[in-house]
Scaffold this active site. Structure first.
Site, short mmCIF file in Angstrom:
data_model
loop_
_atom_site.label_atom_id
_atom_site.label_comp_id
_atom_site.label_asym_id
_atom_site.label_seq_id
_atom_site.Cartn_x
_atom_site.Cartn_y
_atom_site.Cartn_z
N ASN A 163 0.81 -1.23 0.00
CA ASN A 163 0.00 0.00 0.00
C ASN A 163 0.83 1.27 0.00
O ASN A 163 0.36 2.32 -0.43
CB ASN A 163 -0.95 0.01 1.21
CG ASN A 163 -0.20 -0.16 2.51
OD1 ASN A 163 0.44 -1.18 2.73
ND2 ASN A 163 -0.27 0.83 3.38
N GLN A 191 -5.05 -3.74 -2.15
CA GLN A 191 -4.61 -2.78 -3.18
C GLN A 191 -4.67 -3.36 -4.60
O GLN A 191 -4.41 -2.62 -5.55
CB GLN A 191 -3.18 -2.33 -2.89
CG GLN A 191 -3.03 -1.48 -1.64
CD GLN A 191 -3.66 -0.11 -1.76
OE1 GLN A 191 -3.96 0.37 -2.86
NE2 GLN A 191 -3.90 0.54 -0.63
N HIS A 213 -13.64 -0.24 -1.07
CA HIS A 213 -13.38 1.19 -1.24
C HIS A 213 -12.06 1.51 -1.93
O HIS A 213 -11.72 2.67 -2.12
CB HIS A 213 -13.47 1.92 0.11
CG HIS A 213 -12.31 1.71 1.03
ND1 HIS A 213 -11.29 2.62 1.13
CD2 HIS A 213 -12.02 0.72 1.89
CE1 HIS A 213 -10.42 2.18 2.03
NE2 HIS A 213 -10.84 1.03 2.50
N THR A 251 -26.42 -8.90 10.54
CA THR A 251 -27.26 -8.53 9.40
C THR A 251 -26.39 -7.99 8.28
O THR A 251 -25.55 -7.11 8.49
CB THR A 251 -28.27 -7.45 9.82
OG1 THR A 251 -29.09 -7.97 10.86
CG2 THR A 251 -29.14 -7.02 8.65
N CYS A 336 0.82 4.70 8.58
CA CYS A 336 -0.41 4.68 7.78
C CYS A 336 -1.45 5.62 8.34
O CYS A 336 -2.30 6.12 7.62
CB CYS A 336 -0.96 3.27 7.66
SG CYS A 336 -1.42 2.53 9.21
#
Lengths: 397, 128
Positions: A163, A191, A213, A251, A336
């Protein structure tokens, strides 16, 4: 609570931090938005009524879309909240599942914190971890890995694309080595999924973590691939309603899952074009800054993932560089968590000094980045470096 | 709650440090400590500071503090330098507590500058 901050809209900024997160593809956003309200497929997928069955169909479809992207059976995938949870479930779950066979595990110090911190937690629980050092580029030494594997080794965890540096590990060869020794192989592919071709049917990968994402899907949803073969399984970390075969109860977030699936489908179709686009941007950016005195590439120019260019530069203070680069949105060489000004442990592992590591800037770009963005980044970077160097005093003799 | 680590004043001073640079043949002070390097230059006349300049290697707060010091102290009495305290800069620039040590390095440099003007010397205060 009133939160004040920078007044710029993201559209006023030049966003080159795609390795941190990508914007959601508008088509994905439309899919998700259509599901949230009373007219959409919002119901609990565990419910037995027709609305619940519609939601379950959405889950099934998303699994199929991911299955196509990775060339795996849909039922080998488990949805999670993201790559961090997937890594935790894969590493801790596999270590516990195979604990009766042995307690030796192997990873690298250049992995994401969501991996290294899990191994550190397991060390405290009595597991024996070998930390395999990288070469100066950040690449795993296959020979050293082969020598590190013992009779009691149960799991090797090595990421696909780093990353911070974009370095690509040879997961095909590592997978073969692990399979020869009946050791489970986990890959953090946060990545690379949707960006590089991954054919799980032909690779000897047992566990693979991913997140939506990083591929133009929503935040808050990820998945773990668990190979369907003897000896490959994970103990769950959570207990509850038994959803997802009890491996990850709770859920299911239907709109997030549908968004993930749609993003995976788009990625499967656009991957080749995306890669060509990224290679051109990478070449343009590096060509524009490579002549600056003292510049050093962290990673590999030729064989790295072309969506990331990480450079350090001598005699520049990293925090000032980052501020001078605004409105460019890039990542620093600090850990990070960008609030932390400590030099990156990944770059330190590559042998960079503290000073060089903290001057590192990670440019990462994606589908929506254009040449104008790159040219702006080149101009801004050159200006900032020149300005800060002119500001600095000579060292006393 | 602000999500910006830099106050508006720090941003202004960092973006446009008008006093960055050198002054020739004048009193200087140089500090190199904790990875921060600051060199201050001052010309003085009739007990007053005429001009101040600085060079700095450090985080934005250090650079902004150097510029703020130069903006504030031109025209003041030389004696104010040896009595300089970073406290006011820490407050006016909203500098985080964790960076206090870095701004105290500027305090060392300013006091050294004041002493050098009085001594007519160009002493270098170097610690590492």
């Amino acid at each position: 609570m009133t939160v004040t901050g920078d007044s710029e809209k993201v559209s006023d900024l030049v966003y080159l931090d795609y390795a941190a997160t990508t914007p959601v593809d508008p088509r994905v956003a439309a899919t998700m938005a259509s599901m949230l309200t009373i007219d959409g497929d919002f119901a609990n997928a565990s419910a037995g009524h027709i609305a619940g069955r519609r939601s379950l169909a959405r889950v099934t479809h998303a699994l199929e879309q991911l299955g196509v992207l990775l060339n795996v059976a849909p039922d080998s995938l488990v949805f999670t909240s993201g790559a961090t949870e997937s890594n935790n479930l894969a590493i801790t779950g596999a270590a516990r599942y195979r604990e009766h066979r042995g307690r030796h595990l192997i990873t690298m110090p250049t992995e994401h914190k969501a991996v290294t911190d899990v191994f550190r937690a397991l060390e405290k629980q009595g597991f024996d971890v070998t930390w395999l050092g990288p070469d100066e580029r950040g690449v795993a030494d296959i020979e050293a890995l082969a020598q590190a594997i013992r009779d009691d080794t149960q799991l090797v965890s090595i990421m696909h694309v780093n990353n911070e540096t974009g370095v690509i590990q040879d997961i095909a060869t590592i997978g073969e080595l692990c399979r020869q020794h009946d050791v489970l192989f986990h890959v953090d592919a946060a990545q690379s999924v949707g960006k590089l071709a991954i054919d799980l049917d032909s690779l000897h990968i047992d566990l693979l973590s991913m997140t939506a994402h990083k591929l133009y899907g929503p935040q808050g949803i990820g998945a773990l691939y668990i190979a369907d073969r003897p000896g490959c399984h994970v103990e769950p970390l959570l207990y509850g309603g038994g959803q997802q075969r009890g491996l990850r109860p709770g859920t299911m977030p239907i709109s997030l899952i549908a968004g993930f699936g749609h993003a995976a489908e788009i990625a499967a179709h656009s991957m080749a074009a995306d890669l060509a686009h990224l290679r051109a941007l990478h070449t343009r950016l590096w060509s524009g800054i490579r002549d600056l005195p003292g510049i050093v590439v962290n990673g590999e120019i030729e064989h790295g993932y072309p969506g990331i260019l990480n450079v350090s530069i001598a005699d520049i203070e990293g925090e000032s560089l980052l501020l001078a680069l605004e409105p460019l949105c890039v990542a620093t060489g600090s850990a990070c968590n960008s609030q932390d000004q400590e030099p990156s442990y990944v770059l330190r592992a590559l042998g960079r000094s503290d000073l060089l590591a903290q001057s590192a800037i990670r440019f990462s770009f994606g589908r929506l980045t254009n040449n104008e963005d790159i040219d702006f980044a080149i101009e801004r970077y050159r200006q900032a470096v020149t300005r800060l160097r002119n500001l600095a005093p000579e060292r006393a003799a | 709650m602000s999500i910006d680590p830099y106050s508006a004043e720090v941003r202004r001073l960092f973006a446009n440090p008008r006093h960055a640079g050198d002054l020739g043949d004048v009193a200087e002070a140089y500090v190199d400590e904790q990875g921060i390097r600051i060199r201050l230059f001052a010309s003085a006349k009739a007990g007053k500071i005429e001009s101040l300049r600085f060079r700095a290697w450090g985080c934005p707060h250090v650079i902004a503090a150097c510029e703020a010091f130069c903006e504030t102290y031109e025209g003041r009495a030389i004696g104010d330098l040896t009595a300089f305290s970073a406290h006011e800069l820490l407050r006016s620039l909203s500098i985080p507590v964790k960076k206090t040590g870095r701004i105290l390095i500027l305090e060392d440099a300013v006091r050294s500058l004041g002493q050098n003007i009085r001594d007519g010397s160009c002493q270098i205060l170097l610690r590492d």
